[in-house]
Design a protein around this motif. Structure first.
Motif, PDB file in Angstrom:
ATOM      1  N   LEU A 101      19.252  -0.571  78.108  1.00 27.04           N
ATOM      2  CA  LEU A 101      19.780  -1.926  78.056  1.00 27.04           C
ATOM      3  C   LEU A 101      21.215  -1.859  77.556  1.00 27.04           C
ATOM      4  CD1 LEU A 101      16.883  -3.921  76.338  1.00 27.04           C
ATOM      5  CD2 LEU A 101      17.489  -3.925  78.762  1.00 27.04           C
ATOM      6  N   CYS A 102      22.111  -2.564  78.228  1.00 23.46           N
ATOM      7  CA  CYS A 102      23.496  -2.582  77.774  1.00 23.46           C
ATOM      8  C   CYS A 102      24.098  -3.962  77.969  1.00 23.46           C
ATOM      9  CB  CYS A 102      24.328  -1.519  78.486  1.00 23.46           C
ATOM     10  SG  CYS A 102      24.774  -1.896  80.184  1.00 23.46           S
ATOM     11  N   THR A 134      36.507  -5.266  77.251  1.00 22.98           N
ATOM     12  CA  THR A 134      35.973  -3.979  77.714  1.00 22.98           C
ATOM     13  C   THR A 134      35.049  -3.331  76.680  1.00 22.98           C
ATOM     14  OG1 THR A 134      37.848  -2.588  77.042  1.00 22.98           O
ATOM     15  CG2 THR A 134      37.908  -3.540  79.273  1.00 22.98           C
ATOM     16  N   ALA A 135      34.374  -4.164  75.905  1.00 21.27           N
ATOM     17  CA  ALA A 135      33.396  -3.653  74.936  1.00 21.27           C
ATOM     18  C   ALA A 135      32.082  -3.397  75.661  1.00 21.27           C
ATOM     19  CB  ALA A 135      33.192  -4.658  73.808  1.00 21.27           C
ATOM     20  N   LEU A 136      31.624  -2.173  75.600  1.00 23.93           N
ATOM     21  CA  LEU A 136      30.355  -1.775  76.187  1.00 23.93           C
ATOM     22  C   LEU A 136      29.444  -1.332  75.050  1.00 23.93           C
ATOM     23  CD1 LEU A 136      28.518  -1.064  78.612  1.00 23.93           C
ATOM     24  CD2 LEU A 136      29.699   1.149  78.716  1.00 23.93           C
ATOM     25  N   ILE A 178      29.134   3.358  72.211  1.00 26.41           N
ATOM     26  CA  ILE A 178      28.809   4.766  72.425  1.00 26.41           C
ATOM     27  C   ILE A 178      29.289   5.642  71.264  1.00 26.41           C
ATOM     28  CG2 ILE A 178      30.853   5.381  73.771  1.00 26.41           C
ATOM     29  CD1 ILE A 178      28.886   6.919  75.674  1.00 26.41           C
ATOM     30  N   SER A 179      30.369   5.252  70.627  1.00 24.51           N
ATOM     31  CA  SER A 179      30.913   6.042  69.513  1.00 24.51           C
ATOM     32  C   SER A 179      30.006   6.043  68.282  1.00 24.51           C
ATOM     33  CB  SER A 179      32.298   5.521  69.127  1.00 24.51           C
ATOM     34  OG  SER A 179      32.209   4.173  68.705  1.00 24.51           O
ATOM     35  N   VAL A 200      26.281   5.873  82.145  1.00 25.57           N
ATOM     36  CA  VAL A 200      26.457   4.416  82.196  1.00 25.57           C
ATOM     37  C   VAL A 200      27.908   4.072  81.865  1.00 25.57           C
ATOM     38  CG1 VAL A 200      25.818   2.199  81.155  1.00 25.57           C
ATOM     39  CG2 VAL A 200      24.049   3.921  81.605  1.00 25.57           C
ATOM     40  N   PHE A 201      28.416   4.655  80.798  1.00 24.24           N
ATOM     41  CA  PHE A 201      29.803   4.429  80.380  1.00 24.24           C
ATOM     42  C   PHE A 201      30.756   4.737  81.534  1.00 24.24           C
ATOM     43  CE2 PHE A 201      33.828   5.749  78.566  1.00 24.24           C
ATOM     44  CZ  PHE A 201      34.076   4.777  77.607  1.00 24.24           C
TER      45      PHE A 201
END
Length: 148
Positions: free
Chosen positions: A14-15, A22-24, A121-122, A138-139
């Protein structure tokens, strides 16, 4: 593997992506897994997509199961067709699906009941390497202009 539920042969990432900033962000579950309904077995590794997949790997089946089991709002989710990742386990192939929230902000309340949180992701260190590899895909897909 049994095929009693759609999640016997499938996992879901889920994302949420905010195209303005541009925040993922990705859902991270209490067991540090990035997949629902739970982590992959320790022996899991990436594999090529199956050329002809059994209906048990179907996108609609998995999306509806995720909505029902986790109480997600179907109007706030899209299935990302461009994401086609598979992993091999001792019990056989597992397809990893991607569902993206379309809300203005990441719906933290949708995950709170399951003690999950959204993280960039970080901040996903400590998750299983194979799962980190999947969210990296995904990223790359979303930041490359796909999956929207």
């Amino acid at each position: 593997m049994t095929s009693e539920t759609p999640f016997a042969k499938n996992k879901v990432i889920l994302c949420h992506f905010d195209s303005y900033s541009t925040a993922l962000v990705f859902a991270r579950w209490p067991d540090r897994s990035l997949l629902l309904p739970g982590p992959l077995p320790a022996d899991a590794h990436s594999m090529a997509a199956l050329e002809q997949a059994d209906p048990a790997y179907g996108a609609d089946l998995v999306k509806q199961a995720a909505i029902a089991q986790y109480g997600l709002n179907p109007d706030e989710l899209v299935y990302v067709d461009d994401f086609n990742q598979w992993v091999q386990t001792e019990d056989g192939p597992v397809r990893v699906h991607l569902l993206r929230f379309t809300t203005f902000e990441a719906p933290a309340s949708a995950l709170a009941a399951h003690e999950a949180v959204f993280k960039p992701i970080s901040e996903l260190r400590g998750s299983a390497p194979v799962e980190l590899g999947l969210v990296r895909e995904v990223f790359n897909l979303i930041m490359g202009g796909g999956g929207r």
